[in-house]
Scaffold this active site. Structure first.
Site, PDB file in Angstrom:
ATOM      1  N   GLU A  40       0.880  -1.163   0.000  1.00  0.00           N
ATOM      2  CA  GLU A  40       0.000   0.000   0.000  1.00  0.00           C
ATOM      3  C   GLU A  40       0.923   1.219   0.000  1.00  0.00           C
ATOM      4  OE1 GLU A  40      -3.639   1.742   2.720  1.00  0.00           O
ATOM      5  OE2 GLU A  40      -2.827  -0.246   3.150  1.00  0.00           O
ATOM      6  N   ARG A 265       4.402 -13.214   9.736  1.00  0.00           N
ATOM      7  CA  ARG A 265       4.915 -11.867   9.638  1.00  0.00           C
ATOM      8  C   ARG A 265       6.263 -11.797  10.337  1.00  0.00           C
ATOM      9  NH1 ARG A 265       1.397  -7.776   8.496  1.00  0.00           N
ATOM     10  NH2 ARG A 265       2.267  -5.774   9.071  1.00  0.00           N
ATOM     11  N   LYS A 275       3.682   1.015  10.071  1.00  0.00           N
ATOM     12  CA  LYS A 275       3.915   2.241   9.300  1.00  0.00           C
ATOM     13  C   LYS A 275       3.450   3.469  10.073  1.00  0.00           C
ATOM     14  CE  LYS A 275       2.960   0.180   5.003  1.00  0.00           C
ATOM     15  NZ  LYS A 275       1.984   0.117   3.945  1.00  0.00           N
TER      16      LYS A 275
HETATM   17  P1  ATP Z   1       1.220  -1.702   8.166  1.00  0.00           P
HETATM   18  O1  ATP Z   1       0.224  -2.536   8.919  1.00  0.00           O
HETATM   19  O2  ATP Z   1       2.417  -1.326   8.933  1.00  0.00           O
HETATM   20  O3  ATP Z   1       0.613  -0.544   7.419  1.00  0.00           O
HETATM   21  P2  ATP Z   1       0.902  -3.403   5.928  1.00  0.00           P
HETATM   22  O4  ATP Z   1       1.008  -4.864   6.114  1.00  0.00           O
HETATM   23  O5  ATP Z   1      -0.446  -2.837   5.814  1.00  0.00           O
HETATM   24  O6  ATP Z   1       1.771  -2.702   7.042  1.00  0.00           O
HETATM   25  P3  ATP Z   1       1.403  -3.200   3.166  1.00  0.00           P
HETATM   26  O7  ATP Z   1       2.011  -2.105   2.388  1.00  0.00           O
HETATM   27  O8  ATP Z   1      -0.030  -3.462   2.964  1.00  0.00           O
HETATM   28  O9  ATP Z   1       1.726  -2.934   4.683  1.00  0.00           O
HETATM   29  O10 ATP Z   1       2.236  -4.526   2.957  1.00  0.00           O
HETATM   30  C1  ATP Z   1       2.536  -5.074   1.705  1.00  0.00           C
HETATM   31  C2  ATP Z   1       2.861  -6.516   1.875  1.00  0.00           C
HETATM   32  O11 ATP Z   1       3.929  -6.687   2.794  1.00  0.00           O
HETATM   33  C3  ATP Z   1       1.677  -7.283   2.423  1.00  0.00           C
HETATM   34  O12 ATP Z   1       1.512  -8.455   1.672  1.00  0.00           O
HETATM   35  C4  ATP Z   1       2.066  -7.582   3.831  1.00  0.00           C
HETATM   36  O13 ATP Z   1       1.537  -8.803   4.249  1.00  0.00           O
HETATM   37  C5  ATP Z   1       3.586  -7.620   3.780  1.00  0.00           C
HETATM   38  N1  ATP Z   1       4.168  -7.239   5.069  1.00  0.00           N
HETATM   39  C6  ATP Z   1       3.986  -6.095   5.740  1.00  0.00           C
HETATM   40  N2  ATP Z   1       4.613  -6.124   6.923  1.00  0.00           N
HETATM   41  C7  ATP Z   1       5.220  -7.328   7.006  1.00  0.00           C
HETATM   42  C8  ATP Z   1       6.035  -7.987   7.981  1.00  0.00           C
HETATM   43  N3  ATP Z   1       6.352  -7.387   9.132  1.00  0.00           N
HETATM   44  N4  ATP Z   1       6.482  -9.223   7.711  1.00  0.00           N
HETATM   45  C9  ATP Z   1       6.190  -9.828   6.559  1.00  0.00           C
HETATM   46  N5  ATP Z   1       5.427  -9.282   5.599  1.00  0.00           N
HETATM   47  C10 ATP Z   1       4.943  -8.046   5.806  1.00  0.00           C
HETATM   48 MG    MG Z   2      -1.874  -3.381   4.314  1.00  0.00          MG
END
Ligand code: ATP
Ligand code: MG
Length: 562
Positions: A40, A265, A275
């Site tokens: 995102e 994760r 984030k």
């Molecule tokens: P946040 O909750 O901090 O905003 P997010 O998971 O919403 O993080 P995205 O940009 O949607 O962030 O993530 C893109 C991809 O990265 C998704 O498929 C997500 O599952 C993966 N991802 C994000 N954080 C992690 C993590 N700590 N470990 C493994 N994969 C991750």
């Molecule tokens: Mg997300």
């Protein structure tokens, strides 16, 4: 793409599923594996994303398949081109390539809308006029089903209302489009989840075209299906959403039937990864920016001196599992240290300098020594350092009154080596009025050129690093420690800002570096002998005003679990 054998992904449970799927009789028999990484664009990528990138791109690579990059921009808030550009840069830097398959989820808004209409026509979705609060009050519990008075409204009525929702006739939150699945499901995600909500907000790409936006659980499977994704790899929190993912795929006339597989994760101690929290650190100036070298962001780690190889090796070694766990920050450092130990050029730099005068070395004379760039890699060549009467050494390498077992310079007659140059013996020191040592005095053995005595006598003192005062270049050196002093600043009930480590940055000015380092440019990394691994700061360093970052110390604090 990297082709070193260490970059070939080890087998993990995802591969078992894929093998089943592509084998004879499997759901994707004979098909090419196709994955996607769907960030995102509302922040910078961090080390957790690096794991997801590794899993998504690495899995495709292992199966000679394809991996798309898709901006998951279905939510109109807080998305920005700045983030899109940074995301692309970070993924390329990590060594992965989406070729020409770069997509925006928002490009599929029309198709998503059409699929929603299809569901309504099939009696599988309806417009519900409960507000968000009412909906959650009517969610029911394990013993009681959810309720909605709008569930059985005529299809025509829902079609009409949905079209008017799109046309902007209704205010935010007044209606949703809901899937008609099972109000009594034990999985609450299946209790007629919302598919669309009203949000009168412009979108960074579609502008004001839409005032209804699809929910993640509806949008994501459609995005995957449109792109022909075979395996949609995501993190564990989506496990209980999988039945809904499958329901969407099974109930619309989409071109493909992707399969969602969840993995753990990545969490790392002594840092935060959400984030929202990272953004707060930046916006409230607790760090200098998203690329502050203490941040777990990929741009921060890069500026700190992390290499793509170290991050890929970290991702590989932590493994891909089905259960969440926290990885030791020391392990990330360990991976960088192993990488730099093998690749970084050796150099001498004095971080807390004091003058050293070799009193029996002729004034005005100087000579050159050849220093190997890497003790184990002769192919990396060597470079020269100059030597003369006036040198700099670390203040800590001299003690006027040595403590027991002190093996460095003190006026007690112990012989020490000046690395790669000569054997010296300290003869005393000069102090200022306040009693601080301002100059250390020593004599050298002219018959020990290169560091070994002509008579073969044993040298009991340490080999210390030094820099020639005549040719030294000045630099600022930044030493970093963990951004948080608490191993789990993110834990429930804690204010992560209170866990910030007040000593996470120490700035040393007036450091003395050997001349060769004056030419160094980012992203060059060096081992400063006896001190650690350092890189040129990519933002603040300039010719004549050098800034180096300590990437990682020499001492390995990582203790493998027995
Ligand atoms: P946040 O909750 O901090 O905003 P997010 O998971 O919403 O993080 P995205 O940009 O949607 O962030 O993530 C893109 C991809 O990265 C998704 O498929 C997500 O599952 C993966 N991802 C994000 N954080 C992690 C993590 N700590 N470990 C493994 N994969 C991750
Ligand atoms: Mg997300």
């Amino acid at each position: 793409m990297a082709e070193k054998s260490s970059d070939v992904m080890n087998r993990n449970f995802i591969h078992d599923f894929i093998d089943e799927d592509i084998a004879q009789g499997g759901r994707y028999e004979g098909m090419r594996v196709h994955t996607r990484f769907p960030p995102e664009p509302n922040g910078y990528l961090h080390i957790g994303h690096a794991k997801a990138i590794y899993v998504d791109f690495g899995t495709a690579q292992k199966y000679h398949g394809l991996c798309n990059l898709r901006m998951d921009d279905t939510n109109p808030t807080k998305e920005d081109v700045e983030f899109v550009d940074a995301i692309e840069e970070d993924i390329k830097w990590l060594g992965y390539d989406w070729e020409d398959r770069f997509y925006y989820a928002s490009d599929y808004f029309d198709q998503m809308y059409d699929y929603a209409v299809e569901l309504i026509k099939a009696g599988k979705a309806y417009v519900c006029q409960l507000t968000a609060e009412e909906m959650s009050a009517n969610r029911g519990d394990i013993d009681h089903p959810a309720t909605s008075p709008w569930r059985d409204r005529p299809i025509e009525e829902s079609l009409d209302l949905f079209a008017r929702m799109k046309a902007g006739e209704f205010p935010d939150g007044s209606m949703t489009l809901r899937a008609k699945i099972d109000l009594a499901s034990g999985n609450f995600n299946m209790r007629d989840p919302a598919l669309y909500r009203i949000k009168h907000q412009s979108h960074h790409r579609t502008g004001d075209k839409w005032c209804i936006y699809p929910m993640y659980d509806f949008a994501h499977p459609i995005e995957d299906a449109i792109e022909g994704i075979t395996h949609s790899l995501c993190t564990l929190e989506f496990e209980s959403h999988r039945p809904l993912y499958d329901w969407v795929i099974d109930n619309i006339s989409c071109p493909a039937k992707p399969r969602q597989i969840e993995f753990a994760r990545l969490g790392i101690n002594y840092t935060v990864m959400s984030k929202r929290k990272l953004r707060q650190l930046v916006e409230e100036n607790f760090v200098s920016g998203w690329d502050d070298p203490r941040m777990p962001t990929l741009c921060g780690l890069r500026r700190r001196g992390y290499t793509p190889e170290a991050i890929r090796s970290f991702s590989e070694q932590i493994g891909v599992a089905k259960a969440d766990s926290t990885v030791d920050f020391f392990f990330l450092e360990h991976c960088l240290r192993s990488n730099l130990d093998d690749t970084a050029c050796r150099a001498m730099a004095v971080l807390r300098p004091v003058k050293l005068t070799i009193t029996n070395y002729p004034e005005g004379q100087s000579e050159l020594f050849e220093i190997e760039n890497h003790p184990k890699h002769p192919e990396m060549g060597s470079h020269t350092v100059s030597f003369s009467r006036n040198l700099f050494i670390e203040a800590g390498d001299f003690m006027e009154e040595p403590i027991k077992k002190y093996k460095r310079l003190s006026p007690n007659g112990l012989e020490c080596r000046l690395k790669g140059a000569y054997i010296i013996k300290c003869t005393g020191c000069i102090k200022d009025e306040a009693g601080n040592v301002v100059e250390v005095l020593a004599e050298y053995d002219p018959n020990s050129r290169g560091g070994d005595p002509a008579d073969g006598r044993k040298i009991k003192g340490a080999a210390i690093h030094w820099v020639d005062a005549a040719t030294a270049v000045d630099a600022e050196v930044r030493l970093y420690d963990n951004l948080f002093s608490d191993p789990s600043p993110d834990a429930a009930g804690k204010n992560f800002l209170e866990a910030l480590n007040p000593n996470s940055l120490e700035v040393l000015r007036g450091c003395k570096l050997e001349a060769m380092l004056g030419q160094a440019k980012a992203p060059a990394s060096f081992q400063f002998m006896r001190t650690g691994y350092f890189c040129v700061d990519s933002v603040d360093s300039a010719p004549g005003a050098l800034v180096f970052n300590r990437s990682v110390s020499l001492k390995d604090s990582f203790k493998p679990k027995k």
